[in-house]
Design an enzyme around this catalytic site. Structure first.
Site, PDB file in Angstrom:
ATOM      1  CG  ASP A   1      -2.003   1.112   1.308  1.00 20.33           C
ATOM      2  OD1 ASP A   1      -2.070   1.702   0.355  1.00 20.33           O
ATOM      3  OD2 ASP A   1      -2.400   1.355   2.421  1.00 20.33           O
TER       4      ASP A   1
ATOM      5  CG  ASP B   1      -4.068   5.609  -2.486  1.00 15.30           C
ATOM      6  OD1 ASP B   1      -3.089   5.058  -1.700  1.00 15.30           O
ATOM      7  OD2 ASP B   1      -5.010   5.248  -2.375  1.00 15.30           O
TER       8      ASP B   1
END
Length: 425
Positions: A104, A308
């Protein structure tokens, strides 16, 4: 993970431990989308529209978590429990033990479930938790270390000097355990083996909430000091990149480190990273979005959007979005249709003969041309825009990044983009 929209980084840690030798090129690993047919999370009973809606709902949860962490950054962890949408295979210890974890770019700490891990305190992961006593290279980190004090929350007992971490989340999920070091080993997608001794990670003995099998933990690639990218920055020339394949592709995406991460093809554009709090997130400056000769301008552009890999949709601040939506409607010239689920803000009948316009995202110093596959998608008989309004943050999501090589240069503090057929990467 609940509603997993993670970049699944599949990093295989081999049984052979070697020293971190990148060679001239660095190394690369696979990224497997959680909803890909090659993912262990894959549910063949779900339609593409159901997967898209699930991912969209996850994006909304992730947006809320990001805002929560920014508001509470002084006391909260920078890890989101349902952050990211790609899996990563990695191994811990000597001899190495393989695990699947969520990778992530919106989080920092590496953590994994560890023995002792009572059934009431750990979630099922489909394989035994990591046993630190079985590894000859495992060590606990003392409380007075810089690494321990880099945590947003930790504690020490009077009789034990172990660094006890506690990460909690807005949805009541949490992980608690001992901050530790051990060897992490990666199998390069080209067959090479790379090990990183004394890597810092959380050995989680109490992990509860919305985590789920087969993920055994999280691998943070964010900007904070405890992330994988930061820990190995000197060995990877302070750079990594990824290339995300379209959802329809049968191949995996790629995560590249070191020299392999450098964009060598023509057409690359670069924009500065902006330093803001929390330092976990990668902030860029988006000045506007153009269609033809019309431009929707951002009200304030300095560090106004987070890039992201773990958020599916792209979010724009509400007034900025409204300006863009007006331009899109004018360019398409057909009456939109309301999405009954309320998930998407702008949709058209799937059978309507419309031409999706190309959009140019004007980042500071970098004009990024997005193709229709980056901005629109079929959803339950509708053709919907994958850009939606936000009352808080703006996020440049992973659909917008597909078929680009996206390079993070942590020394120059830039993010670069190059149009790429990621299925051939």
């Amino acid at each position: 993970m609940h509603n997993p929209l993670f970049l699944v980084l599949t990093v295989i840690f081999s049984s052979l431990v070697v020293q971190p030798v990148m060679g001239a090129k660095g190394f690369s690993v696979e990224l497997i989308h959680l909803d890909s047919p090659i993912s262990p999370f894959y549910n063949a009973s779900l339609t593409s529209s159901q997967i898209l809606r699930k991912n969209a709902l996850h994006s909304m949860d992730r947006l809320k978590h990001f805002q929560f962490l920014i508001d509470q950054s002084a006391i909260q962890s920078a890890v989101t429990p349902n952050g990211g949408i790609y899996l990563m295979k990695l191994s811990f210890g000597t001899p190495p033990v393989d695990y699947m974890a969520v990778a992530d770019t919106g989080s920092d700490l590496i953590w994994i479930q560890c023995v002792p891990c009572l059934q009431s305190q750990c979630y099922p992961q489909g394989s035994p938790p990591f046993d630190p006593q079985a590894s000859s290279t495992y060590k606990k980190i003392p409380c007075d270390s810089d690494s321990c004090q880099a945590l947003p929350r930790y504690q020490c007992s009077n009789d034990v000097n172990d660094c006890q971490y506690s990460y909690s989340y807005g949805d009541k999920s949490f992980t608690k355990g001992i901050l530790s070091t051990d060897t992490l080993t990666f199998d390069d997608s080209n067959g090479q083996k790379t090990a990183f001794p004394t890597s810092i990670f959380g050995c989680g003995h109490n992990n509860q909430g919305k985590f789920r099998s087969p993920s055994a933990g999280l691998v943070g690639l964010g900007g904070g000091p405890l992330s994988l990218a930061s820990q190995i920055s000197n060995q990877i020339d302070n750079r990594f990149s990824y290339c995300l394949v379209p959802r329809s592709a049968s191949s995996s995406s790629k995560l590249l480190f070191g020299q392999e991460a450098i964009i060598s093809r023509p057409g690359a554009v670069s924009t500065p990273l902006v330093s803001k709090t929390p330092q976990t997130f990668y902030y860029l400056s988006l000045e506007g979005v153009s269609i033809g000769d019309k431009t929707a301008e951002a009200g304030s552009s300095q560090g106004n959007i987070i890039i992201d890999s773990g958020t599916t949709l792209t979010y724009l601040e509400s007034s900025f979005y409204s300006s863009l939506e007006t331009i899109v409607k004018d360019a398409i010239g057909v009456d939109p249709v309301k999405d009954p689920s309320g998930t998407f803000s702008l949709c058209y009948g799937a059978k309507t003969n419309i031409s999706v316009p190309e959009m140019v995202f004007h980042f500071s110093g970098a004009d990024l041309l997005l193709q229709p596959q980056n901005t629109f998608r079929i959803n339950d008989g509708l053709f919907c825009m994958l850009i939606v309004p936000s009352d808080s943050l703006s996020i440049f999501g992973n659909y917008a990044q597909m078929n680009f090589q996206v390079e993070y240069d942590l020394q120059k503090r830039t993010v670069s983009f190059a149009p790429t057929d990621c299925t051939k990467q």
